[in-house]
Every structure is written in C-alpha cells, then in structure tokens.
Design an enzyme around this catalytic site. Structure first.
Site, PDB file in Angstrom:
ATOM      1  N   ILE A   8       0.828  -1.201   0.000  1.00 21.92           N
ATOM      2  CA  ILE A   8       0.000   0.000   0.000  1.00 21.92           C
ATOM      3  C   ILE A   8       0.865   1.254   0.000  1.00 21.92           C
ATOM      4  O   ILE A   8       1.746   1.408   0.853  1.00 21.92           O
ATOM      5  CB  ILE A   8      -0.981  -0.001   1.203  1.00 21.92           C
ATOM      6  CG1 ILE A   8      -1.815   1.282   1.232  1.00 21.92           C
ATOM      7  CG2 ILE A   8      -0.258  -0.232   2.515  1.00 21.92           C
ATOM      8  CD1 ILE A   8      -2.967   1.236   2.217  1.00 21.92           C
ATOM      9  N   THR A   9       0.622   2.130  -0.956  1.00 19.86           N
ATOM     10  CA  THR A   9       1.333   3.407  -0.990  1.00 19.86           C
ATOM     11  C   THR A   9       0.637   4.382  -0.040  1.00 19.86           C
ATOM     12  O   THR A   9      -0.582   4.333   0.137  1.00 19.86           O
ATOM     13  CB  THR A   9       1.367   4.011  -2.404  1.00 19.86           C
ATOM     14  OG1 THR A   9       0.038   4.374  -2.810  1.00 19.86           O
ATOM     15  CG2 THR A   9       1.957   3.032  -3.409  1.00 19.86           C
ATOM     16  N   ASN A  12       1.182   5.458   5.689  1.00 25.75           N
ATOM     17  CA  ASN A  12       1.702   5.938   6.974  1.00 25.75           C
ATOM     18  C   ASN A  12       0.832   7.003   7.621  1.00 25.75           C
ATOM     19  O   ASN A  12       1.186   7.549   8.668  1.00 25.75           O
ATOM     20  CB  ASN A  12       3.142   6.452   6.823  1.00 25.75           C
ATOM     21  CG  ASN A  12       3.248   7.628   5.868  1.00 25.75           C
ATOM     22  OD1 ASN A  12       2.257   8.069   5.289  1.00 25.75           O
ATOM     23  ND2 ASN A  12       4.460   8.135   5.697  1.00 25.75           N
ATOM     24  N   GLY A  14      -3.602   8.812   7.581  1.00 23.23           N
ATOM     25  CA  GLY A  14      -4.948   8.879   7.009  1.00 23.23           C
ATOM     26  C   GLY A  14      -5.594   7.533   6.785  1.00 23.23           C
ATOM     27  O   GLY A  14      -5.392   6.577   7.552  1.00 23.23           O
ATOM     28  N   TYR A 163      -6.278  18.608  -9.078  1.00 26.68           N
ATOM     29  CA  TYR A 163      -6.622  17.430  -8.276  1.00 26.68           C
ATOM     30  C   TYR A 163      -7.706  16.611  -8.981  1.00 26.68           C
ATOM     31  O   TYR A 163      -7.599  15.381  -9.095  1.00 26.68           O
ATOM     32  CB  TYR A 163      -7.105  17.856  -6.897  1.00 26.68           C
ATOM     33  CG  TYR A 163      -7.419  16.697  -5.974  1.00 26.68           C
ATOM     34  CD1 TYR A 163      -6.395  15.953  -5.395  1.00 26.68           C
ATOM     35  CD2 TYR A 163      -8.738  16.346  -5.685  1.00 26.68           C
ATOM     36  CE1 TYR A 163      -6.673  14.891  -4.547  1.00 26.68           C
ATOM     37  CE2 TYR A 163      -9.023  15.279  -4.846  1.00 26.68           C
ATOM     38  CZ  TYR A 163      -7.992  14.560  -4.277  1.00 26.68           C
ATOM     39  OH  TYR A 163      -8.279  13.494  -3.452  1.00 26.68           O
TER      40      TYR A 163
END
Length: 274
Positions: A8-9, A12, A14, A163
C-alpha cells in the site's frame, strides 16, 4: 486476509494507515511504500501492534519515477507474490510544483507513479491470481477534464482542477486496465472514500484545515471502502467498477470514452517510459 500479502502506498497516515492496520490485524502481511521518515517508523509501530506479521516499509519518493522503479525492483527481489496492491497515496499542493522528471506534481504522484508501479508489478500480481488492485480516486474526478498538455504543468494552476484531473486519471486508468486484465485473474477497481479529514490538506491555511477537521468524516470511516475492495470475498472477479463509500456508483463518462482513454493511456505510457 490470512496468508495474503498487501502493498500500500501512502500507508503511513490517514485512510492508508487505518486500512493497513485493519488488514494487518486480519492476518495480512502489510508492506508500506512511503518515504523513510519518523512518521513512517511510527506508523509501522502502530500497525505492528495489532499485526500477526510485522509490517515493513519499502522506501519510495512517489514524485520520482526512478524511485518508483527502485521500489518495484526491491519488492520483486524480496517477494514472489502480491495479492493486493492498494494505490492509495495522494497529494493536493496549494501551489504548482514540478517534479524532477518535469511533470506537474499532482499528476505525477496521484497518477503517473501508480501507473508505473502497477505495470512493474503486474506479472507478480498475475502469478498470484486471484489478485486485486485498488485505486483510491475521488468523487472530484467527475469534475475533472483530461488535458494531456498539462501533464507537464498548467499555464494557470488551480489546485482543485489539477486534483480533479489527477483523480479522473485514476478512474480512466482503472477502466482501461480492467479491460486489459480481463481473464487474467487480476481485478482493478476505484473508489471514493468520502470527504475524509487527512493530511492531504496539510498545505492549506490553518483555518481551512480546522474546518476540514470539523466537517469531514474520520479516516476510520473513510478506510471502509478500501478495506471492502481489498478483502470482501463477494467482490472476487468484480473489475472496472467505482465505489462511493462502499456503494457501487456511476463514474465520469470521460472514462468510457475510448478515444480519450486511448490517448490518455499512450500519454501515460510515454511519460513513465514504458
């Protein structure tokens, strides 16, 4: 998730951190792909506290395509199987930034890095089938337009427009990749986690961050859709779909436009050097 390996990127903080914790607690071997930092080391401790298998981090800077290639090479040198790839990391800088590779930062991190990483790990995913790819998009993708010329920067940068376009890229990538992977045993789906209070808004003014914290849902609630797409046995074989807060939803018609999607795929392939 017993016996499953998950990469998973952005795991670390949220929703990525919550998903990593829950997957590890469910028995998965969790591998983070994050910068080597105090925040990542603290995340590993939090995840490890409830894990059956100690989590690890493979350091990466998603703003660098060379770093993404190093990440993939390191993973493939250590591991022969990958059950779930969660392309979770995302940014939303208030001011336009250009990466060392010459790409607009949101498009580079939110789309191009994951496009490249996924392709470099595809063979590993295929030999691990049934396997899953989960792309964290956003409902904002529906407001996006795909202007391939802006891969290298906007003449007039608007944070929200950039975004939305990067999240539209996630959706177009999902639909096209699902078609290309049909019959391979590897599925790919995209999601909108909800309006979640995470540190993606870290570049916003203090007052805006405060309002976001009050109005948006928690990362715990936001991670539910990621968890569902990564682990729900009823979704095995489901591919090319978009889920909004755990419910199947419609996505931008741009992602179903074959001409736009073909041009987008060609531009993405060229950008990352595949």
């Amino acid at each position: 998730m017993q016996g499953k390996r998950v990469l998973i990127t952005g795991g670390n903080s949220g929703i990525g951190l919550v998903a990593a914790c829950e997957l590890a607690a469910a028995g998965a071997e969790v591998i983070l792909a994050c910068r080597d930092s105090d925040k990542t080391r603290q995340a590993l401790e939090v995840i490890g506290a409830g894990a059956e298998i100690a989590p690890v981090n493979l350091a990466v800077d998603l703003a660098s395509l060379a770093s993404v290639r190093e990440l993939a090479a390191t993973f493939l040198a250590r591991y022969d199987r990958l059950d779930v790839l969660i392309n979770n990391a995302g940014i939303m800088p208030a001011e336009q930034e250009i990466t060392e590779d010459g790409f607009e930062m949101q498009m580079a991190v939110n789309h191009l890095s994951h496009f490249l990483l996924t392709h470099l790990l595809l063979d590993c995913l295929k030999v691990s089938a049934p396997a899953r790819i989960v792309n964290v998009s956003s409902m904002m993708h529906k407001k996006g337009e795909m202007d391939l010329a802006t891969f290298t920067g906007f003449h007039k940068y608007k944070m929200q427009a950039a975004y939305s376009q990067s999240k539209l890229a996630n959706m177009m990538f999902t639909v096209e990749l699902a078609e290309r992977l049909n019959g391979s045993g590897v599925t790919v789906n995209a999601l909108h986690p909800g309006a979640v209070a995470t540190d993606i808004v870290r570049s916003f003014p203090w007052l805006v961050r405060k309002i976001v914290g009050l109005l948006f849902i928690s990362p715990e609630k936001g991670a539910k859709t990621t968890m569902m797409l990564a682990s729900d046995p009823e979704l095995e074989g489901v591919s090319g779909k978009y889920y909004d807060q755990c419910k199947l939803a419609g996505y931008s018609p741009v992602a179903d436009d074959n001409l736009q999607r073909d041009a987008f795929w060609a531009a993405s392939t060229k950008a990352v050097g595949l």
